[in-house]
Design an enzyme around this catalytic site. Sequence first.
Site, PDB file in Angstrom:
ATOM      1  N   ASP A  27       8.492  -1.753  28.917  1.00 45.68           N
ATOM      2  CA  ASP A  27      10.108  -1.366  29.391  1.00 45.68           C
ATOM      3  C   ASP A  27       9.849  -1.406  30.846  1.00 45.68           C
ATOM      4  O   ASP A  27       9.295  -0.354  31.535  1.00 45.68           O
ATOM      5  CB  ASP A  27      10.603  -0.359  28.837  1.00 45.68           C
ATOM      6  CG  ASP A  27      12.265  -0.112  29.135  1.00 45.68           C
ATOM      7  OD1 ASP A  27      12.686  -0.825  29.874  1.00 45.68           O
ATOM      8  OD2 ASP A  27      12.570   0.814  28.434  1.00 45.68           O
ATOM      9  N   ASP A  79      16.968  -3.901  34.038  1.00 49.58           N
ATOM     10  CA  ASP A  79      16.409  -2.904  33.095  1.00 49.58           C
ATOM     11  C   ASP A  79      16.077  -3.791  31.911  1.00 49.58           C
ATOM     12  O   ASP A  79      17.124  -4.126  31.098  1.00 49.58           O
ATOM     13  CB  ASP A  79      17.240  -1.766  32.623  1.00 49.58           C
ATOM     14  CG  ASP A  79      16.490  -0.672  31.611  1.00 49.58           C
ATOM     15  OD1 ASP A  79      15.418  -0.709  31.277  1.00 49.58           O
ATOM     16  OD2 ASP A  79      17.246   0.384  31.245  1.00 49.58           O
ATOM     17  N   HIS A 123      23.053   1.895  28.110  1.00 53.85           N
ATOM     18  CA  HIS A 123      23.544   2.792  28.964  1.00 53.85           C
ATOM     19  C   HIS A 123      24.372   1.897  30.415  1.00 53.85           C
ATOM     20  O   HIS A 123      23.544   0.861  30.483  1.00 53.85           O
ATOM     21  CB  HIS A 123      22.686   3.617  29.644  1.00 53.85           C
ATOM     22  CG  HIS A 123      21.390   3.001  30.257  1.00 53.85           C
ATOM     23  ND1 HIS A 123      21.112   2.398  31.269  1.00 53.85           N
ATOM     24  CD2 HIS A 123      20.064   2.664  29.199  1.00 53.85           C
ATOM     25  CE1 HIS A 123      19.808   1.864  31.269  1.00 53.85           C
ATOM     26  NE2 HIS A 123      19.451   2.010  30.222  1.00 53.85           N
ATOM     27  N   GLU A 153      15.504  -4.978  24.951  1.00 56.98           N
ATOM     28  CA  GLU A 153      16.317  -4.633  25.615  1.00 56.98           C
ATOM     29  C   GLU A 153      16.709  -5.558  26.870  1.00 56.98           C
ATOM     30  O   GLU A 153      15.777  -6.293  27.377  1.00 56.98           O
ATOM     31  CB  GLU A 153      16.003  -3.211  26.539  1.00 56.98           C
ATOM     32  CG  GLU A 153      17.225  -3.054  27.849  1.00 56.98           C
ATOM     33  CD  GLU A 153      16.610  -1.602  28.426  1.00 56.98           C
ATOM     34  OE1 GLU A 153      15.543  -1.255  28.295  1.00 56.98           O
ATOM     35  OE2 GLU A 153      17.662  -1.005  28.884  1.00 56.98           O
TER      36      GLU A 153
END
Length: 309
Positions: free
Chosen positions: A84, A95, A168, A294
Amino acid sequence: MTDEIECYEKAGKILKKVRSDASAMIKNGLPILDLVEFVEGEILKTGAGIAFPCNVSVNEIAAHYTSPAHDTNKLVTGDLVKLDIGVEVEGYIADSAVTIMVPGDNLEELYTEDELELRQNIIDASAAGLEAAISTVRAGIKVCDIGEAVNEAISSYGMNPILNLTGHSLEHWNLHAGISVPNYNNNDPTILEEGQAVAIEPFATPGDGIVNDCPEAYIFSFLRDRPFRLKSTQRMLKHIEKNYNALPFSGRWLTQDFNEHRVNVALQQLGEAMAIYPYAALKERTGALVSQKEHTLIVESDGCQITTL
Ligand code: MN
Ligand code: MN
């Protein structure tokens, strides 16, 4: 506005290259410390900033592991590695995470065909969850509807999403900017708006789908100034406030400027005094394997632009 988008795009582009180069390094016996130092070093070489310490969370650890100084942990054939990465360009953040099964010649000796299929399924489930989520995103979408799509896709692989981890929103110099994107339908009617930057990150597991804090924390963020009698702790807090006042930092980074023992003492004291926030490493509570995927995206009127694809 255009400048903002350009920075998000640039951060995403840098992230993609580093993610791809780092993924190619993953092999049996690779020290985790080498991997995180490679990722962070490559980001800095481009002139961009590190948005958070490179996370390398293995197997049942879902997130928030980064190497401490002198980490001796190594990757092992068959491990599920969540890599990550966070990149920041003028405070605009990319991100993104991938899960990789550590390749190795002896994979078939170490694991049965069923075990390998299970591992691949876990990886595919979070990837499908992310794809399903992305296909729903447009201005006006409720975050609970994104969660519904994630859960449905992950469940179709016979897996569970991690319920207490979320995506988020991102804002300038703000990694977790207020909106949470769940990995199931939690009935949150919050709506995404055009131009918002959001990181969506489904986690999949054959376990319960709940993560608990581990006792250890390796990643921290600055909260507030506080007085400390111990000079080295006071100095360290000043250093943290000056260098890492907006985005998370690693204990390992502090050992470049301070004695390692003092760093450990200070992090303990600073955490207890709530001058810094420790992000505990997170473990699936039944000890089951976890995958994560992600991307960062920008919400558009009828879809989204993925900056890290
Ligand atoms: Mn991430
Ligand atoms: Mn994230």
